[in-house]
Enzyme design. Structure first.
Site, PDB file in Angstrom:
ATOM      1  N   HIS A 127       0.819  -1.225   0.000  1.00  0.00           N
ATOM      2  CA  HIS A 127       0.000   0.000   0.000  1.00  0.00           C
ATOM      3  C   HIS A 127       0.852   1.274   0.000  1.00  0.00           C
ATOM      4  O   HIS A 127       0.292   2.375  -0.102  1.00  0.00           O
ATOM      5  CB  HIS A 127      -0.930   0.029   1.214  1.00  0.00           C
ATOM      6  CG  HIS A 127      -1.997  -1.010   1.200  1.00  0.00           C
ATOM      7  ND1 HIS A 127      -2.834  -1.213   0.125  1.00  0.00           N
ATOM      8  CD2 HIS A 127      -2.378  -1.917   2.148  1.00  0.00           C
ATOM      9  CE1 HIS A 127      -3.675  -2.205   0.401  1.00  0.00           C
ATOM     10  NE2 HIS A 127      -3.421  -2.646   1.619  1.00  0.00           N
ATOM     11  N   HIS A 166      -6.390  -7.269  -0.322  1.00  0.00           N
ATOM     12  CA  HIS A 166      -6.549  -5.848  -0.614  1.00  0.00           C
ATOM     13  C   HIS A 166      -5.722  -5.467  -1.832  1.00  0.00           C
ATOM     14  O   HIS A 166      -4.618  -5.977  -2.026  1.00  0.00           O
ATOM     15  CB  HIS A 166      -6.124  -4.996   0.590  1.00  0.00           C
ATOM     16  CG  HIS A 166      -6.882  -5.310   1.836  1.00  0.00           C
ATOM     17  ND1 HIS A 166      -6.340  -6.050   2.868  1.00  0.00           N
ATOM     18  CD2 HIS A 166      -8.147  -4.994   2.204  1.00  0.00           C
ATOM     19  CE1 HIS A 166      -7.247  -6.177   3.840  1.00  0.00           C
ATOM     20  NE2 HIS A 166      -8.346  -5.543   3.459  1.00  0.00           N
TER      21      HIS A 166
END
Length: 304
Positions: A127, A166
């Site tokens: 991320h 994710h």
């Protein structure tokens, strides 16, 4: 033998009481691997020390120097700080994050020697964008490793397969301008961080995003691999495949709603082995400790 790249130093990135990305994630995996009947066929290696290899030249190729200054500043504050509500920075976090990058670079080195490897490091990285860490992630480990690999003899194309639940918005941000790197992500949608639309294919057609509906079972992943992942990676013909191995798509995981079982990751691993002559795995997410350990064992059992 399969190389395991691990250091107790990775436990020193402290995230606070109750935070899911905790040091116990690694200790649970270590205990599960040492208990495996084939555990003696794992070769445990410490990551290259920062005194022997400075990862900053590779990090600064893709991360904004001002972000690195911020990260270092937060770590130097008494008690540390935070990039956002989910992403704490403890006094040791900056150095531990640098060491984690070295571990991922070691993964490349092992793969180039045709030795499969698993990088058991934290903090995770997929991320972290060029200008900011987020979602538990400080530095873009996988993307940095991909750029490092391209500088090595015989490596002209690198693929990153991200099966964390994710979307790796940071990894995509850090590689999509480089046509020599492709990125494939299977991720729950809708879910954090809200990116990864199927229509988002990168600047060079080098991105494949596969949104997975909540409550999906393994057959959904099996279909995606057969119809999308394997053709995409086969056409790209990578010299090296990096697996961003997150295990939060497990049914037991508290942070998502996908219903995979640990043994399913053994099947996924079997399917990707023929896709590149060299590969290694690096840990991303996964927050139910028993399921996380079992899934890493299932992954490595295929390689052993």
């Amino acid at each position: 033998m399969v190389a395991l790249i691990y250091s107790d130093r990775f436990l020193d990135h402290l995230t606070g009481l109750g935070h899911p990305e905790c040091p116990q994630r690694l200790t649970a995996i270590v205990e599960a691997l040492r208990a495996a009947p084939w555990g003696d066929r794992l070769a445990w290696h410490l990551p290259t020390p920062l005194t022997e290899r400075d990862p900053l030249p590779w990090i600064t190729q893709i991360h904004d120097p001002q972000y690195l200054e911020l990260l270092q500043h937060l770590a130097q504050r008494p008690g540390g700080g935070a990039l956002d509500l989910d992403t704490p920075v403890s006094p040791d976090s900056y150095d531990v994050a640098l060491l984690a990058v070295n571990a991922w670079l070691d993964g490349v080195d092992f793969a180039l020697r045709n030795e499969p490897a698993f990088v058991l490091a934290r903090p995770p990285g997929h991320h972290a964008t060029a200008k900011m860490g987020m979602g538990f992630c400080l530095l873009g480990n996988g993307a940095i490793a991909a750029h490092y690999a391209l500088a090595q003899p015989g490596i002209h194309r690198v693929a990153i397969l991200d099966w964390d639940v994710h979307h790796g918005n940071g990894t995509q941000d850090l590689i999509e301008n480089n046509p020599a790197i492709c990125y494939c992500s299977l991720h729950q949608s809708p879910a954090y961080p809200g990116t990864g639309r199927a229509s988002d294919q990168g600047h060079h057609g080098n991105v494949l995003n596969i949104p997975i509906p909540p409550n999906s079972l393994f057959p959904t992943y099996q279909t995606a691999f057969t119809q999308q992942v394997i053709p995409f990676l086969s056409q790209f013909q990578p010299d090296l495949l990096i697996v961003s191995a997150g295990y939060d798509a497990l049914h037991a995981d508290p942070l998502a709603s996908i219903c995979l079982q640990p043994a399913d990751f053994a099947q996924l691993t079997q399917q990707i082995r023929p896709l590149a002559p060299r590969l290694f795995f690096g840990l991303e997410g996964g927050y139910d400790l028993p399921a996380l350990g079992a899934a890493v064992v299932a992954t490595l059992e295929v390689l052993v």
